[in-house]
Scaffold this motif. Structure first.
Motif, short mmCIF file in Angstrom:
data_model
loop_
_atom_site.label_atom_id
_atom_site.label_comp_id
_atom_site.label_asym_id
_atom_site.label_seq_id
_atom_site.Cartn_x
_atom_site.Cartn_y
_atom_site.Cartn_z
N ARG A 69 0.90 -1.10 -0.04
CA ARG A 69 0.04 -0.19 -0.04
C ARG A 69 0.78 1.42 0.15
NH1 ARG A 69 -5.63 1.15 -0.11
NH2 ARG A 69 -6.01 -0.78 1.10
N TYR A 70 2.17 1.17 0.50
CA TYR A 70 3.09 2.36 0.26
C TYR A 70 3.73 2.83 -1.03
CZ TYR A 70 5.48 5.63 3.68
OH TYR A 70 5.95 6.79 4.24
N ASP C 153 11.08 10.86 4.93
CA ASP C 153 11.11 10.07 3.69
C ASP C 153 9.69 10.00 2.91
OD1 ASP C 153 13.64 8.74 4.41
OD2 ASP C 153 12.98 7.00 5.09
N ASN C 154 8.69 10.15 3.78
CA ASN C 154 7.25 10.09 3.26
C ASN C 154 7.12 11.40 2.41
OD1 ASN C 154 4.88 8.76 3.34
ND2 ASN C 154 4.05 10.81 4.17
N ASP C 157 9.82 11.29 -0.82
CA ASP C 157 9.34 10.17 -1.98
C ASP C 157 7.96 10.29 -2.44
OD1 ASP C 157 9.15 8.30 -3.85
OD2 ASP C 157 9.14 6.75 -2.69
N SER C 159 6.18 9.38 -4.86
CA SER C 159 5.60 8.44 -5.30
C SER C 159 4.54 7.57 -4.54
CB SER C 159 6.51 7.30 -6.04
OG SER C 159 7.13 6.43 -4.99
N HIS C 160 4.63 7.70 -3.38
CA HIS C 160 4.00 7.29 -2.24
C HIS C 160 2.44 7.70 -2.49
CE1 HIS C 160 3.72 10.54 0.49
NE2 HIS C 160 2.76 10.12 0.94
N TYR C 163 -0.01 5.10 -4.20
CA TYR C 163 -0.34 3.95 -3.53
C TYR C 163 -1.14 4.26 -2.33
CZ TYR C 163 2.77 3.13 -7.21
OH TYR C 163 3.33 3.06 -8.60
N LEU C 164 -0.74 5.24 -1.66
CA LEU C 164 -1.36 5.23 -0.28
C LEU C 164 -2.52 6.44 -0.25
CD1 LEU C 164 -1.23 4.95 2.65
CD2 LEU C 164 0.36 6.70 2.96
N THR C 175 4.62 8.51 -10.08
CA THR C 175 5.06 7.36 -10.48
C THR C 175 5.92 7.52 -11.53
OG1 THR C 175 3.84 5.71 -8.92
CG2 THR C 175 5.01 4.87 -11.00
N MET C 297 -0.06 4.67 8.27
CA MET C 297 1.03 3.79 7.49
C MET C 297 2.38 3.87 8.30
SD MET C 297 2.24 1.87 5.40
CE MET C 297 0.71 1.57 3.95
N ILE C 298 2.75 5.17 8.86
CA ILE C 298 4.10 5.23 9.51
C ILE C 298 3.87 4.57 10.88
CG2 ILE C 298 5.37 7.11 10.44
CD1 ILE C 298 4.78 8.85 8.07
N ILE C 320 13.10 5.52 -6.57
CA ILE C 320 12.42 6.60 -6.10
C ILE C 320 13.06 6.81 -4.55
CG2 ILE C 320 10.30 6.16 -6.82
CD1 ILE C 320 9.86 4.25 -4.62
N ASP C 321 14.30 6.41 -4.43
CA ASP C 321 14.92 6.69 -2.89
C ASP C 321 16.17 7.85 -2.88
OD1 ASP C 321 13.24 4.95 -1.47
OD2 ASP C 321 14.28 3.15 -2.10
#
Lengths: 347, 347, 347
Positions: A69-70, C153-154, C157, C159-160, C163-164, C175, C297-298, C320-321
């Motif tokens: 999901r992330y 991080d959240n 990136d 791109s999350h 999905y989230l 993405t 999520m976190i 993506i990192d």
């Protein structure tokens, strides 16, 4: 904690792994995500994405794979990353998979070396799969405090029923009973015999036309580390076991952590096997007894033990502890052998 | 944690050990089961069966003994196993017993060497037993966070009443008061004198016809580790203490764990001693103040201390800390002497 | 935990430090009491009285000082004890003060060496102070589980979001976007470009008359340790960024403890800047998304990490990192340099 790794553990009853859903479980301290592939077979993978450790059980089941999901990485039941929306899928992106096998209405998981996971090693609980629906029930005690060996002790010493469940399962017979232990390879049996007694109250209320004097027996077959089959039967005094009216149950303890246990139980019987209403009643009674009497007691014992190792607390040993001590020693030896083997393999 | 062991601690007010019931208490980190024998005398035993560690307080009180709820072993107040349904009762099956003694309306327990448990060592709180019912109340703060020495500090420095309880117990007098300490063997007294002041508001509301100018005093007698008698009196300015209108209270701190305390309080007085309604009102007011002002403050202090040792935090010392520092040092010396004695005895 | 000390952290949004009230915050494991002096300037002192460690935030704000609720000592915003009802005020009675500075609608605190606390080092978030009220909102995620670097991080990136937050902030564009990183002294920028795409759904619903094909970009400027400016803009396909319709946000992560974070966010924009109703709607939407999607999520990620250090868990790295790894390495270097400097200074 030191667990036996190369063995099968029950992770869930089969019907609790619902097609289309992901079941999150902690087994032997490891988070596991269980699901069914579209062909119905089971899969179990480590419940953390190797990228940022999001639980995969919080993800989306898409056919035979789980999408995180992330960040959208997807993994199949072998643990392989089969979709990476951000680049190539590499072998190094895998998460761990655990062998799983469905048998006897349960989902079994193998937490040790995968290539040693032989389904033939699963204990024979075929009486569960063979039981008609109207003579079968299963349940699971919501995971609560208590080491799994303490839960195992609870079944291997049935004398506790006379004190913890005096009005239902107990009644004094198990305390008076003569206990016999028979050793075998891979398991042992402990049996309590009580001869020439009035029928136990709970069974008497369920079975019509019991004689006034009966012989009863309760037999637990223990498989390491915590799978137990319990047969509780009754015959007219002096008659042979083969004519017994019997409850045949399963009590299965899977370590969640060092101080929490998944307690799976199931029941079948050889009388009134077509009586669905009776079946419901037995299931409800057992669930109530475990939840309101065994669970709180084991929680209290766990609090008193406070995480200390059992033998370090120097428990006094009684005649009733023969089976539970045997199980603890056998398991200890198995774990020691496994770890020695691992050390030898690593050397 | 290091506690003083060879001393009497209050485990409960007498009326809280109800005949026919078992009272579970943690004292100095030890679980204790308290009960009354059929002759009314007190007993206290380690609250865990030596067999499988089930709390005996969850068991069944049968006359002079407790039967464990798990497997039926029974223990009397001496800790001896007096019934084993599964075999012989052996001396080795005993659980630990603690000396207990009832005095001054309280149940006192001795956590150290049993043969040193002399009731003559119990501090003299006879003013509690001698008080008429209409001039006596007692209570117990539900155990909450806070080391017992922090609770003791709270009484040994009454200046806090001016800030924590400005509208009730305080009013500024204790801050302005002159403090005197008198040392004795086994205890010390700290007294705050305030001369030629208007009567303190709380007392003024309770006593008729007070003079406009008064001398007041508050005297705490401290017995190690945490038993305190507090006399708060008032006389017409210049008069002798012997004519004082006084509240005579007890504040008793028993360690539950290093960070939790049983706080027992009691109150009596030498005015309107037949007034039951006033008695109720005083009891309710005190309970409310402790629960809503002292308890939350000590909980906050405990959070800030975070389990660290008091002196390691280098507290600044003020003039008001004379008594509390003295108590801490005396207690520290007593514990050191006891441990040295134990070491010597063991050598 | 090892934190960067000689840097500014946001302790609160300005409007949350209300005149006449004391705000208690834990910042970098330290309890801090924040308040405004009567002239409106900010002060921050260690939230424990040096006498008995009562939290000063539980005290009484009296003009420019806080009086402790327990024994009445009072401290001003410099940490000095300015009133002692029991004797003289000595320099040794001080509590620690932290430099604080108000800028860009926020209260910034400096947890390191006070004489290095230069307000010129505060990152430029002037777009927040310059925004009209009808195009500005700010909020704070109630402190929850999660290390601040995981929160950073959240944002680094995006791109999350696909999905989230698939139905709101995401939609697939991030993405597919091309990512570019530009390094600078003291910060870096990471930008995601997506060219010739339909307008992102959320923005499309807010802005009238968007062209059918657009270029979009999201740019995060990261300042160590956890201050981020996020500009998300859109232009007609092929047009210059200077004509972009943009949301300009701030995401600011302040460590509370090793496993808890204060997450401050703010939003402004360059379209419909007079529309107060839209402003409300944007604020509410963002708050809901953070609270119901990012925060859980976190929290799950934090549970899986279980307090372990990020790199020790050997995360797999994806395309993506780039930015998040860069931020972690830069911060690691800054902390190492600071500690080496401290060691050198101490040598």
């Amino acid at each position: 904690m030191n667990y036996l790794l190369n063995t099968w553990y029950v992770a869930a009853w089969s019907h609790d792994v619902v097609p289309g859903a992901i079941l999150a479980r902690t087994i032997l301290d490891q988070p596991v995500a269980l699901f069914r592939r579209t062909d119905g077979t089971l899969a179990a993978i480590h419940d953390a994405c190797p990228h940022r450790f999001a639980p995969l059980s919080a993800g989306i089941l898409q056919g035979d794979r789980i999408a995180c999901r992330y960040h959208g990485l997807a993994f199949d039941g072998s643990g392989a990353c089969v979709f990476n929306p951000h680049g190539p899928t590499l072998r190094s992106m895998a998460t761990r998979a655990y062998p799983v096998h469905e048998a006897h209405r349960a989902a079994w998981i193998w937490m040790g070396e995968p290539d040693r996971a032989d389904p033939a090693l699963i204990p024979d609980l075929s009486y569960l799969s063979e039981a008609p629906e109207t003579a079968f029930s299963s349940g699971e005690l919501l995971s609560g405090p208590g080491n799994y060996e303490v839960f195992v002790d609870n079944i291997l010493d049935l004398s506790h029923t006379d004190y913890l469940h005096p009005d239902t399962l107990g009644g004094g017979a198990n305390t008076k009973a003569k206990q016999e232990i028979t050793e075998s390879d891979g398991f042992f049996d402990v049996t309590w015999y009580a001869r020439d007694i009035p029928p136990p109250p709970l069974l008497a209320s369920l079975v019509d036309s019991l004689p006034e004097r009966t012989d009863s027996f309760s037999r637990v077959r223990w498989f390491a580390p915590g799978v137990m089959k319990l047969v509780a039967g009754i015959v007219p005094a002096g008659a042979d076991e083969s004519v017994a009216v019997s409850n045949v149950n399963a009590h299965i303890m899977t370590p969640e952590t060092a101080r929490a246990t998944h307690y799976f139980f199931a029941a079948t019987r050889n009388y009134r096997t077509g009586d669905a209403e009776l079946n419901e009643r037995i299931a409800a009674t057992r669930k109530r007894i475990f939840a309101t009497e065994d669970k709180p007691m084991i929680e209290l014992v766990d609090a008193r033990m406070g995480g200390r190792e059992f033998w370090s607390m120097r428990p006094i040993l009684l005649s009733i502890d023969g089976a539970s001590v045997r199980a603890r020693r056998r398991l200890q030896a198995l774990i020691a052998a496994e770890q020695a083997g691992t050390a030898a393999a690593a050397a």
